[in-house]
Design a protein around this motif. Structure first.
Motif, PDB file in Angstrom:
ATOM      1  N   ASP A 187       0.625  -1.327   0.050  1.00  9.05           N
ATOM      2  CA  ASP A 187      -0.301  -0.114  -0.358  1.00  9.05           C
ATOM      3  C   ASP A 187       1.000   1.770   0.358  1.00  9.05           C
ATOM      4  N   HIS A 188       0.776   1.739  -1.104  1.00 11.21           N
ATOM      5  CA  HIS A 188       1.742   2.468  -0.646  1.00 11.21           C
ATOM      6  C   HIS A 188       1.889   4.207   0.045  1.00 11.21           C
ATOM      7  N   GLU A 189       0.280   4.410   0.042  1.00  6.69           N
ATOM      8  CA  GLU A 189      -0.087   5.643  -0.088  1.00  6.69           C
ATOM      9  C   GLU A 189      -0.047   5.251   1.882  1.00  6.69           C
ATOM     10  N   ALA A 190      -0.310   3.882   2.283  1.00  2.00           N
ATOM     11  CA  ALA A 190      -0.831   3.670   3.998  1.00  2.00           C
ATOM     12  C   ALA A 190       1.281   3.983   3.807  1.00  2.00           C
ATOM     13  N   THR A 191       2.157   4.042   3.287  1.00  5.40           N
ATOM     14  CA  THR A 191       3.434   3.748   3.585  1.00  5.40           C
ATOM     15  C   THR A 191       3.840   5.332   4.072  1.00  5.40           C
ATOM     16  N   ILE A 192       3.283   6.125   2.141  1.00  8.12           N
ATOM     17  CA  ILE A 192       3.495   7.559   2.719  1.00  8.12           C
ATOM     18  C   ILE A 192       3.083   7.715   3.939  1.00  8.12           C
ATOM     19  N   ALA A 193       2.307   7.974   4.237  1.00  6.70           N
ATOM     20  CA  ALA A 193       1.847   8.464   5.362  1.00  6.70           C
ATOM     21  C   ALA A 193       2.278   7.822   6.696  1.00  6.70           C
ATOM     22  N   ALA A 194       3.089   6.692   6.729  1.00  3.35           N
ATOM     23  CA  ALA A 194       3.530   6.122   8.129  1.00  3.35           C
ATOM     24  C   ALA A 194       5.312   7.028   8.097  1.00  3.35           C
ATOM     25  N   LEU A 195       5.633   7.260   6.636  1.00  5.30           N
ATOM     26  CA  LEU A 195       7.058   7.541   6.888  1.00  5.30           C
ATOM     27  C   LEU A 195       6.692   9.153   7.716  1.00  5.30           C
ATOM     28  N   ARG A 196       5.490   9.840   6.642  1.00  5.54           N
ATOM     29  CA  ARG A 196       5.869  11.198   7.484  1.00  5.54           C
ATOM     30  C   ARG A 196       5.585  11.770   8.759  1.00  5.54           C
ATOM     31  N   ASP A 197       5.160  10.352   9.628  1.00  3.91           N
ATOM     32  CA  ASP A 197       5.468  10.793  10.492  1.00  3.91           C
ATOM     33  C   ASP A 197       6.200  10.490  11.763  1.00  3.91           C
ATOM     34  N   ILE A 198       7.652  10.130  10.778  1.00  6.77           N
ATOM     35  CA  ILE A 198       8.605   9.858  10.947  1.00  6.77           C
ATOM     36  C   ILE A 198       9.382  11.398  12.357  1.00  6.77           C
ATOM     37  N   GLU A 199       9.995  11.079  13.273  1.00 10.16           N
ATOM     38  CA  GLU A 199      10.912  12.055  13.698  1.00 10.16           C
ATOM     39  C   GLU A 199      11.818  12.321  12.759  1.00 10.16           C
ATOM     40  N   GLY A 200      12.030  13.423  12.474  1.00 12.88           N
ATOM     41  CA  GLY A 200      13.437  13.955  11.362  1.00 12.88           C
ATOM     42  C   GLY A 200      12.903  13.303   9.587  1.00 12.88           C
ATOM     43  N   ILE A 201      11.852  12.639   9.917  1.00  3.31           N
ATOM     44  CA  ILE A 201      11.338  13.169   8.030  1.00  3.31           C
ATOM     45  C   ILE A 201      10.409  14.716   7.881  1.00  3.31           C
ATOM     46  N   GLN A 202      11.091  14.677   6.551  1.00  4.33           N
ATOM     47  CA  GLN A 202      10.642  16.242   6.150  1.00  4.33           C
ATOM     48  C   GLN A 202       9.553  15.960   5.092  1.00  4.33           C
ATOM     49  N   GLU A 203       9.569  15.605   4.335  1.00  6.84           N
ATOM     50  CA  GLU A 203       8.811  15.749   2.423  1.00  6.84           C
ATOM     51  C   GLU A 203       8.679  13.398   2.785  1.00  6.84           C
ATOM     52  N   VAL A 204       7.847  13.285   2.011  1.00  2.00           N
ATOM     53  CA  VAL A 204       7.748  11.679   1.124  1.00  2.00           C
ATOM     54  C   VAL A 204       6.841  11.862   0.398  1.00  2.00           C
ATOM     55  N   HIS A 205       7.587  11.779  -1.081  1.00  2.00           N
ATOM     56  CA  HIS A 205       5.961  11.239  -2.154  1.00  2.00           C
ATOM     57  C   HIS A 205       6.815  10.902  -2.541  1.00  2.00           C
ATOM     58  N   GLY A 206       5.549  10.130  -3.869  1.00  2.00           N
ATOM     59  CA  GLY A 206       4.987   9.193  -4.271  1.00  2.00           C
ATOM     60  C   GLY A 206       5.750   9.768  -5.643  1.00  2.00           C
ATOM     61  N   ARG A 207       6.659   8.819  -6.976  1.00  2.00           N
ATOM     62  CA  ARG A 207       7.249   9.009  -7.985  1.00  2.00           C
ATOM     63  C   ARG A 207       5.950   9.810  -9.129  1.00  2.00           C
ATOM     64  N   GLU A 208       5.083  10.329  -8.313  1.00  2.00           N
ATOM     65  CA  GLU A 208       4.757  10.643 -10.009  1.00  2.00           C
ATOM     66  C   GLU A 208       4.991  12.775  -9.482  1.00  2.00           C
ATOM     67  N   ALA A 209       4.229  12.634  -7.748  1.00  2.00           N
ATOM     68  CA  ALA A 209       4.357  13.749  -6.653  1.00  2.00           C
ATOM     69  C   ALA A 209       6.153  14.078  -7.641  1.00  2.00           C
ATOM     70  N   ALA A 210       6.555  13.481  -6.787  1.00  2.00           N
ATOM     71  CA  ALA A 210       7.880  13.384  -6.805  1.00  2.00           C
ATOM     72  C   ALA A 210       8.716  14.186  -8.332  1.00  2.00           C
ATOM     73  N   VAL A 211       8.544  13.402  -9.132  1.00  2.00           N
ATOM     74  CA  VAL A 211       9.076  13.619 -10.472  1.00  2.00           C
ATOM     75  C   VAL A 211       8.305  14.956 -10.790  1.00  2.00           C
ATOM     76  N   GLU A 212       7.286  15.369 -10.313  1.00  2.00           N
ATOM     77  CA  GLU A 212       6.788  17.067 -10.801  1.00  2.00           C
ATOM     78  C   GLU A 212       6.995  17.866  -9.564  1.00  2.00           C
ATOM     79  N   ARG A 213       7.186  17.673  -9.249  1.00  3.45           N
ATOM     80  CA  ARG A 213       7.819  18.930  -7.446  1.00  3.45           C
ATOM     81  C   ARG A 213       9.766  18.622  -8.123  1.00  3.45           C
ATOM     82  N   TYR A 214      10.322  17.959  -8.143  1.00  2.00           N
ATOM     83  CA  TYR A 214      11.845  17.916  -8.204  1.00  2.00           C
ATOM     84  C   TYR A 214      12.212  17.387  -9.232  1.00  2.00           C
TER      85      TYR A 214
END
Length: 446
Positions: A328-355
């Motif tokens: 589950d990509h979205e659930a994994t992204i959401a869980a990683l975002r909750d970890i202290e020290g993590i600033q941003e987490v993106h799926g592939r399409e969003a990362a391609v567009e933003r960066y």
């Protein structure tokens, strides 16, 4: 010198009437030169900025790593165009983790190749040899250029491209120049030293003084910045050395740009231990994978990885995650975002567009750490025995800000094309456009 223009990757560059030299100070967050100037250690740059130069806030390309940004400067475009998304990637075609230091990974020709074909005298000197084959494409026989159809073709004329690391092995046949040690008047430097950068600068000065050049790129190493914070004596001495050689290049008539491939951040706690989030362990926990992550289809790539890990132990702040089938990509992204020290987490399409990243050379998820935190795979994978100072590293938004200085008074260009974070107007990969086209436009208007 010649007049006219040449074009590459959708941008037009004026052929310079004065030598253009771009110096990439590896790992140089803006505070390094600010502190050095405040301490009186960069007199040439201080004078330039007071009387005849320009300085603007700037961003690097993402990820904030050496190979992607040096190639961005060399092509005038971000990784989505040239294809170099890290120092190290998972090659899905080969099914292997590989270094991106070979011309086969390039998807766009360099400014150097285009300028070379347009009749300009081009010189590229890198500190580390890992960049030579990428940046030398189109200048020497070992690194032919891409033509318009994406095929490699041999250059019709030769430029110069060599590394300080292997300066003793440079030959006219392989690198366009020989007897480099004699030229620079310096012994072969140790790869883990400030001397590696000084050799590249000294060689550049001697080449410009003795044979000339139209376009020159001098790419340094971040050995000092990984171990020394801005304002320390070691850092100030290093920037004093850079100032000396930049001043000599200017005395030889060069338009000189000082920029960087990325910044640098302290990533240790109060007692000097690395502050690390081990991404592979965290994703295993999130997905309930008990052991042997790769056997279960999970792979974490740290694109900072290269052959020179002594000073950072392959701990950066950008990670690319390939998830198991059915995860589950979205659930994994959401869980990683909750970890202290993590600033941003993106799926592939969003990362391609933003960066502005190449979609087929990143994982299903990209993870970016905060400035004070590093990312690792799992603890046992990292050899930290070489760390003899608190960890300083790079890769994400905390290392986005870089210097951009030129010894010409110019109007501020409005070239920002990706909203990475803090306001900025230009990127490091605008360096050659600013030093050629913008300078030409300003001189013709005055």
């Amino acid at each position: 010198m010649t007049t006219g223009t040449f074009s590459v990757n959708g941008r037009t560059y004026a052929k310079p009437v004065s030598p253009v030299v771009v110096i990439c100070i590896d790992g140089s967050e803006p505070d390094y030169h600010v502190e050095a100037m405040a301490a009186g250690r960069m007199p040439w740059l201080s004078k330039v900025l007071e009387w005849e130069g320009s300085s603007w806030p700037a961003h690097c390309a993402m990820p904030a790593l050496t190979n992607p940004n040096n190639v961005s400067i060399a092509t005038g475009r971000p990784p989505s165009v040239h294809g170099i998304s890290g120092n190290y990637i998972f090659d899905t075609e080969l099914g292997e983790e590989v270094l991106m230091n070979d011309k086969r990974f390039l998807r766009a020709p360099t400014i150097f190749a285009a300028a070379n074909e347009a009749g300009l005298d081009v010189v590229v000197v890198t500190a580390k040899d890992k960049l030579r084959r990428l940046l030398g494409a189109g200048l020497v026989e070992e690194g032919p250029a891409l033509d318009g159809s994406g095929e490699f073709v041999a250059p019709s004329r030769r430029g110069i491209c060599f590394s300080a690391e292997k300066a003793d092995q440079a030959t006219v046949e392989e690198n366009g120049i020989g007897d480099v040690l004699a030229l620079a008047g310096r012994p072969l430097p140790d790869v883990y030293s400030a001397d590696l950068s000084e050799f590249a600068l000294a060689a550049g000065v001697e080449i410009l003084a003795t044979r000339g050049a139209d376009l020159m790129y001098l790419s340094l190493t971040d050995y000092i910045q990984h171990k020394n914070a801005p304002g320390t004596e070691t850092a100030n001495a290093f920037y004093e050395m850079i100032d000396h050689y930049a001043g000599r290049l200017a005395e030889l008539g060069a338009i000189v740009v000082l920029t960087a491939d990325h910044g640098m951040s302290a990533k240790s706690d109060d007692v000097g231990l690395p502050r690390v989030v081990y991404v592979e362990d965290e994703v295993c926990r999130i997905l309930g994978i008990p052991d042997d992550a790769q056997a279960n289809g999970l792979r974490v790539i740290l694109p900072i990885t290269d052959p020179y890990t002594v000073h950072h132990g392959a701990l950066g702040s950008f990670a690319s995650v390939y998830l198991p089938e059915g995860a589950d990509h979205e659930a994994t992204i959401a869980a990683l975002r909750d970890i202290e020290g993590i600033q941003e987490v993106h799926g592939r399409e969003a990362a391609v567009e933003r960066y502005s990243l190449p979609a087929d050379r990143i994982g299903h998820i990209v993870v970016l750490a905060e400035a004070g935190t590093a990312l690792g795979r799992f603890a046992a994978w990292h050899d930290l025995s070489g760390l003899d100072a608190p960890l300083r590293s790079h890769g994400a938004l905390g290392e986005l800000r870089i210097p951009f200085l030129i010894n010409r008074r110019l109007p501020t260009p409005d070239l920002l094309d990706t909203p990475f974070g803090d306001p900025a107007r230009i990127h490091n990969y605008d360096a050659f456009w600013v030093a050629t086209t913008l300078v030409a436009e300003e001189e013709s208007a005055s």
